[in-house]
Design an enzyme around this catalytic site. Structure first.
Site, mmCIF file in Angstrom:
data_model
loop_
_atom_site.group_PDB
_atom_site.id
_atom_site.type_symbol
_atom_site.label_atom_id
_atom_site.label_comp_id
_atom_site.label_asym_id
_atom_site.label_seq_id
_atom_site.Cartn_x
_atom_site.Cartn_y
_atom_site.Cartn_z
ATOM 1 N N ASN A 8 0.805 -1.225 0.000
ATOM 2 C CA ASN A 8 0.000 0.000 0.000
ATOM 3 C C ASN A 8 0.839 1.276 0.000
ATOM 4 O O ASN A 8 0.424 2.304 -0.521
ATOM 5 C CB ASN A 8 -0.950 0.012 1.200
ATOM 6 N N GLN B 292 -4.760 -4.029 -2.052
ATOM 7 C CA GLN B 292 -4.323 -3.002 -3.010
ATOM 8 C C GLN B 292 -4.249 -3.544 -4.433
ATOM 9 O O GLN B 292 -4.251 -2.777 -5.383
ATOM 10 C CB GLN B 292 -2.964 -2.406 -2.599
ATOM 11 N N HIS C 132 -12.738 -0.612 -1.131
ATOM 12 C CA HIS C 132 -12.783 0.856 -1.147
ATOM 13 C C HIS C 132 -11.502 1.511 -1.678
ATOM 14 O O HIS C 132 -11.346 2.722 -1.633
ATOM 15 C CB HIS C 132 -13.163 1.415 0.233
ATOM 16 N N CYS D 110 1.200 7.594 10.937
ATOM 17 C CA CYS D 110 1.002 8.833 11.696
ATOM 18 C C CYS D 110 0.091 8.552 12.880
ATOM 19 O O CYS D 110 -1.044 8.145 12.702
ATOM 20 C CB CYS D 110 0.387 9.886 10.781
#
Ligand code: PLP
Length: 381
Positions: free
Chosen positions: A147, A175, A196, A322
């Site tokens: 990804n 992916q 998605h 993150c």
């Protein structure tokens, strides 16, 4: 705002949106109900299962609808932990998505071994071949496409190796799906998928299991999905997912990706030529046509590129994990032996099927503008 963050999530494709709306109007029954409304819902649910399974080359009876790849991964690893012998080892790679790494670590701890990954971001097949001659894990999990870098993994070769050794093969195809041909994935023992990232709605995915495997459900409290996943199926979402995948499979078969790969490659060439020090991650490996992960020069902190590009109208990703606003060097780049100072400067650009060549060019100009605005020089660490 132009989205260059399709690997995070891709806008819902029109075919999927229309199908979703139509489904909410036409199929109002619960697929588990015994009245006619229920039977109609069950019939279209089955048709969607058949369609998605046919893309994968899987038996529809072995495809279990889930809320996404995260649920599929959690289900797979808790199943393995509950059914494998207590001393069984599981092998995976350090570049897997955290939805695979976290349940694998939770359930297997010390019994989890990491398969090395080369600098180019590809799993070391020779190592796997060699090691499996002396030790046999109970299962191996290798993703189809990464990804963060878009680097394609040799999953068909891993599948063959595992089959010959009698080892279960788990493949996260999230992916890969809708960007590359899905055919052949159904021959992996357990496939994790989500829609998605390619125009399907969020919150829909699946797990395929081998014929005859009695899956320990993660979600309990209902007999849906043959007792393998409790909870009323998200019928509009599943129908929309099948519609999106159908659209994408057509585009894959029509080789629409070739042109798009060229646009991405042109962007990378120009970026490297005009921004000193910019380097493409995984450049020496086969990659998804839509993904470009680039280590860019330091401006002031690694998040500046993302923020500055956002201000110029481009949504891109820092390519770094993150947590609560604190960027940490990506575990994927770290596994590829990038030092933290470089890994934290990676920016991921990921396009969609609807992204145009003009948008790739505008993105390039925006990157060049950020570079110029910052004085055209790297800020010393
Ligand atoms: N696997 C990969 C490779 C992903 O990129 C993602 C999402 O980013 C997932 C799994 C998780 O998918 P989902 O959002 O459907 O849970």
């Amino acid at each position: 705002m132009t989205c260059f963050d399709h690997n995070a999530t891709s806008p819902v494709h029109e075919s999927a949106r229309k199908t979703w709306v139509e489904a909410t109007e036409r199929y109002v029954g619960n697929p588990s109900s015994s009245h006619r409304l229920g039977s109609r819902a069950e019939a279209v649910l089955g048709a969607a299962r058949d369609r998605v399974a046919s893309f994968l080359g899987a038996d529809p009876a072995n495809l279990v609808w889930m809320s996404g790849a995260t649920e599929a991964a959690n289900t797979a690893f808790q199943h393995l932990a509950a059914t494998l012998p207590p001393d069984a080892e599981v092998w995976t790679t350090a570049i897997e998505h955290s939805c695979v790494l976290a349940p694998a670590r939770l359930h297997f701890g010390e019994r989890l071994r990491l398969i090395p990954v080369a600098r180019a971001g590809v799993v070391d097949l020779d190592w796997l071949c060699r090691e499996m001659q002396s030790v046999k894990p109970a299962a191996v999990a290798v993703m189809a496409a990464n990804n963060e870098t878009g680097v394609l993994q040799p999953w068909p070769a891993v599948r063959t190796l595992c089959r010959e050794a009698g080892v279960l093969f788990v493949c996260d195809a999230t992916q890969w799906l809708g960007k590359m041909p899905a055919a052949g994935l159904g021959e992996c023992d357990l496939v994790l998928g989500s829609v998605h990232k390619c125009g399907g709605p969020p919150g829909v995915g699946f797990l395929t299991v081998p014929a005859g495997l009695v899956l320990r459900p993660l979600m309990i409290g209902g007999g849906q999905e043959g007792g393998r996943r409790a909870g009323t199926q998200n019928l509009p979402g599943i129908l929309a997912a099948a519609a999106a995948l159908k659209t994408r499979e057509w585009q894959v078969v029509a080789d629409d990706a070739v042109l798009r790969r060229g646009w991405r490659d042109g962007f990378e060439r120009e970026l490297i030529a005009t921004i000193p020090g910019a380097a493409v991650v995984g450049a020496d490996a086969p990659r998804l046509w839509n993904t470009s992960c680039v280590v860019l020069p330091r401006l002031a902190s690694n998040t500046r590129w993302v923020i500055k590009l956002d201000k110029l109208g481009f949504a891109v990703s820092s390519g770094a994990a993150c947590l609560s606003g604190h960027a940490a060097p990506s575990h994927v780049l770290t596994a590829m032996t990038y030092p933290p100072a470089e890994a934290e400067r990676a920016v991921r650009f990921s396009a969609g099927w609807e992204t145009t060549e003009a948008e790739w060019r505008s993105l390039l100009q925006a990157c060049q503008q950020v570079w110029r605005d910052c004085g055209g020089r790297e800020i010393a660490v």
